[in-house]
Scaffold this active site. Structure first.
Site, short mmCIF file in Angstrom:
data_model
loop_
_atom_site.label_atom_id
_atom_site.label_comp_id
_atom_site.label_asym_id
_atom_site.label_seq_id
_atom_site.Cartn_x
_atom_site.Cartn_y
_atom_site.Cartn_z
N SER A 67 16.32 1.39 40.50
CA SER A 67 15.79 0.03 40.46
C SER A 67 14.38 0.00 39.88
O SER A 67 13.55 0.87 40.16
CB SER A 67 15.85 -0.57 41.86
OG SER A 67 14.61 -1.06 42.27
N TYR A 90 10.52 3.14 36.14
CA TYR A 90 11.96 3.40 36.09
C TYR A 90 12.42 3.65 34.65
O TYR A 90 13.13 4.62 34.36
CB TYR A 90 12.72 2.21 36.68
CG TYR A 90 14.22 2.27 36.48
CD1 TYR A 90 15.01 3.17 37.19
CD2 TYR A 90 14.86 1.42 35.57
CE1 TYR A 90 16.38 3.23 37.00
CE2 TYR A 90 16.23 1.46 35.37
CZ TYR A 90 16.99 2.37 36.09
OH TYR A 90 18.35 2.43 35.90
N ARG A 92 21.88 -12.06 29.67
CA ARG A 92 22.17 -10.66 29.97
C ARG A 92 23.53 -10.27 29.39
O ARG A 92 24.43 -11.11 29.25
CB ARG A 92 22.24 -10.45 31.50
CG ARG A 92 20.92 -10.69 32.23
CD ARG A 92 19.90 -9.60 31.95
NE ARG A 92 18.63 -9.86 32.61
CZ ARG A 92 17.59 -10.52 32.06
NH1 ARG A 92 17.69 -11.00 30.84
NH2 ARG A 92 16.47 -10.69 32.73
P1 NAD Z 1 23.29 3.18 43.23
O1 NAD Z 1 21.96 3.11 43.90
O2 NAD Z 1 24.43 2.47 43.84
O3 NAD Z 1 23.69 4.72 43.00
C1 NAD Z 1 22.76 5.76 42.89
C2 NAD Z 1 23.23 6.86 43.82
O4 NAD Z 1 22.35 7.98 43.69
C3 NAD Z 1 23.20 6.45 45.29
O5 NAD Z 1 24.42 6.78 45.91
C4 NAD Z 1 22.04 7.26 45.89
O6 NAD Z 1 22.23 7.56 47.26
C5 NAD Z 1 22.07 8.48 44.99
N1 NAD Z 1 20.78 9.19 44.93
C6 NAD Z 1 19.53 8.67 44.75
N2 NAD Z 1 18.63 9.65 44.75
C7 NAD Z 1 19.30 10.82 44.92
C8 NAD Z 1 18.91 12.18 45.03
N3 NAD Z 1 17.63 12.55 44.96
N4 NAD Z 1 19.87 13.12 45.21
C9 NAD Z 1 21.19 12.76 45.31
N5 NAD Z 1 21.61 11.49 45.24
C10 NAD Z 1 20.67 10.53 45.04
O7 NAD Z 1 23.04 2.68 41.73
P2 NAD Z 1 24.09 2.44 40.53
O8 NAD Z 1 23.91 1.05 40.10
O9 NAD Z 1 25.44 2.94 40.89
O10 NAD Z 1 23.45 3.37 39.40
C11 NAD Z 1 24.02 4.61 39.00
C12 NAD Z 1 23.27 5.12 37.79
O11 NAD Z 1 23.36 4.19 36.71
C13 NAD Z 1 21.77 5.33 38.02
O12 NAD Z 1 21.38 6.51 37.36
C14 NAD Z 1 21.14 4.12 37.35
O13 NAD Z 1 19.81 4.40 36.90
C15 NAD Z 1 22.09 3.88 36.20
N6 NAD Z 1 22.10 2.48 35.72
C16 NAD Z 1 22.66 1.50 36.49
C17 NAD Z 1 22.72 0.19 35.99
C18 NAD Z 1 23.36 -0.95 36.75
O14 NAD Z 1 23.42 -2.06 36.21
N7 NAD Z 1 23.86 -0.74 37.96
C19 NAD Z 1 22.16 -0.11 34.73
C20 NAD Z 1 21.56 0.93 34.00
C21 NAD Z 1 21.57 2.21 34.51
#
Ligand code: NAD
Length: 307
Positions: A78, A141, A209
């Site tokens: 985030s 981020y 978006r």
């Molecule tokens: P999310 O927060 O649901 O998933 C992230 C997961 O990583 C969580 O389960 C969390 O517990 C785990 N995590 C965090 N720090 C950790 C650590 N140090 N060790 C092990 N696990 C850890 O978020 P998401 O939306 O599913 O995002 C997944 C990926 O996609 C991320 O890398 C995010 O940056 C990227 N992303 C997401 C979006 C979106 O729209 N959701 C957009 C662009 C990029």
């Protein structure tokens, strides 16, 4: 094949793990900082779940042994949390990604598929965003996600580790957390509308978006694993919608009629976002299957069932 999903208890990671376990042996590594064990409930008996952090290099080296592909989804995902705590964001997203790459190299993993972000583009008004545009990260981020891409590129160059970086735009779908203080717009709108409350829009609602349904994102990841392509790829729908239109669409699907509430625009919010997905089409064979209506219907259905 043995496949690792870091962050596999999160929103995108759990949807990915669920698809992968149909054909592969899946290990999820997650520290449950924002992810939830309930996200893996239906597949828990058929995967290996390791509660641990990607900041623990020794753990990664142990678990990556014998793995073919690493899907690296773990991150503090985030913008606002990185603004509140840039050091924690750096530790998980940059040092954590470096650890994943080092462990993958040492364990002779074939390919790392990395979850990057459209945040790398920043507020450049030129649309659509193409991968060759100059990055302009505007938050800790965004810096961290971009640094992860550069590390992937460097590990490909220097150690011959295959890497593909998928720049996700706004992903939505089942299991996305509506409750965290950093929740994304679609789960916030849906849960409020289903509860009979007005969706809250920051600004005039005319900001746009490019929303990608999570199943399309899962598909892009699997294509990146299966094909030879390396480098950076936009993963999105390739179409955009304003938040006012989005709220209206959710009203239609839920058969509700509630006027949105408008609050002050949030500083740092990008005005418009749209991806050029032609590179992913060409090199990964990616084609989004869900238009916004189809994806929203599935998402509303899920939230209605899991309220
Ligand atoms: P999310 O927060 O649901 O998933 C992230 C997961 O990583 C969580 O389960 C969390 O517990 C785990 N995590 C965090 N720090 C950790 C650590 N140090 N060790 C092990 N696990 C850890 O978020 P998401 O939306 O599913 O995002 C997944 C990926 O996609 C991320 O890398 C995010 O940056 C990227 N992303 C997401 C979006 C979106 O729209 N959701 C957009 C662009 C990029």
């Amino acid at each position: 094949m043995k496949i690792i999903v870091t962050g596999g208890a999160g929103f995108i990671g759990s949807n990915l793990a669920e698809e992968l376990m149909k054909r592969h042996e899946v290990t999820v590594i997650d520290d449950l900082s924002t992810g939830r064990i309930e996200n893996l409930e239906s597949i828990m008996s058929r995967i290996d779940f390791i509660r641990g952090s990607i900041t623990d290099l020794e753990l990664l080296k142990r678990e990556f042994a014998g793995a073919d592909t690493i899907f690296h989804q773990a991150a503090i995902a985030s913008v606002q949390s990185s603004v509140d705590n840039p050091v924690a964001s750096n530790e998980a997203n940059i040092s954590g990604t470096l650890n994943v790459l080092v462990a993958a190299r040492d364990c002779k993993v074939r390919k790392v598929v990395y979850a990057s972000s459209s945040a790398a583009y920043g507020n450049d008004p030129v649309l659509p965003k193409r991968e060759e545009m100059r990055p302009n990260p505007l938050s800790p981020y965004a810096v961290s996600k971009l640094a992860g891409e550069y590390y992937c590129q460097a590990f490909s160059e220097v150690y011959g580790l295959k890497t593909a970086c998928l720049r996700y735009f706004n992903v939505y779908g089942p299991r996305q957390d509506p409750n965290s203080q950093y929740a994304a717009v679609i789960p916030r709108f849906i849960t409020r509308i289903l509860a009979g409350k007005a969706p809250v829009i920051y600004g005039d609602g005319e900001q746009t978006r490019d929303f990608a349904f999570v199943q399309d994102v899962v598909k892009a990841n699997i294509l990146a694993m299966e094909g030879p392509a390396e480098g950076v790829f936009n993963v999105a729908c390739g179409c955009r919608v304003s938040l006012n239109e989005l709220a209206a669409k959710i009203m239609r699907i839920t058969k509700m009629s509630i006027a949105p509430v408008y609050e002050a625009a949030r500083p740092g919010d990008v005005r418009d976002s749209l991806a050029d997905i032609s590179r992913a089409r060409r090199e990964l064979g990616y084609e989004p299957e869900y238009d916004l209506e189809m994806g929203l219907e599935k998402t509303v259905e899920w939230f209605a069932k899991h309220r």
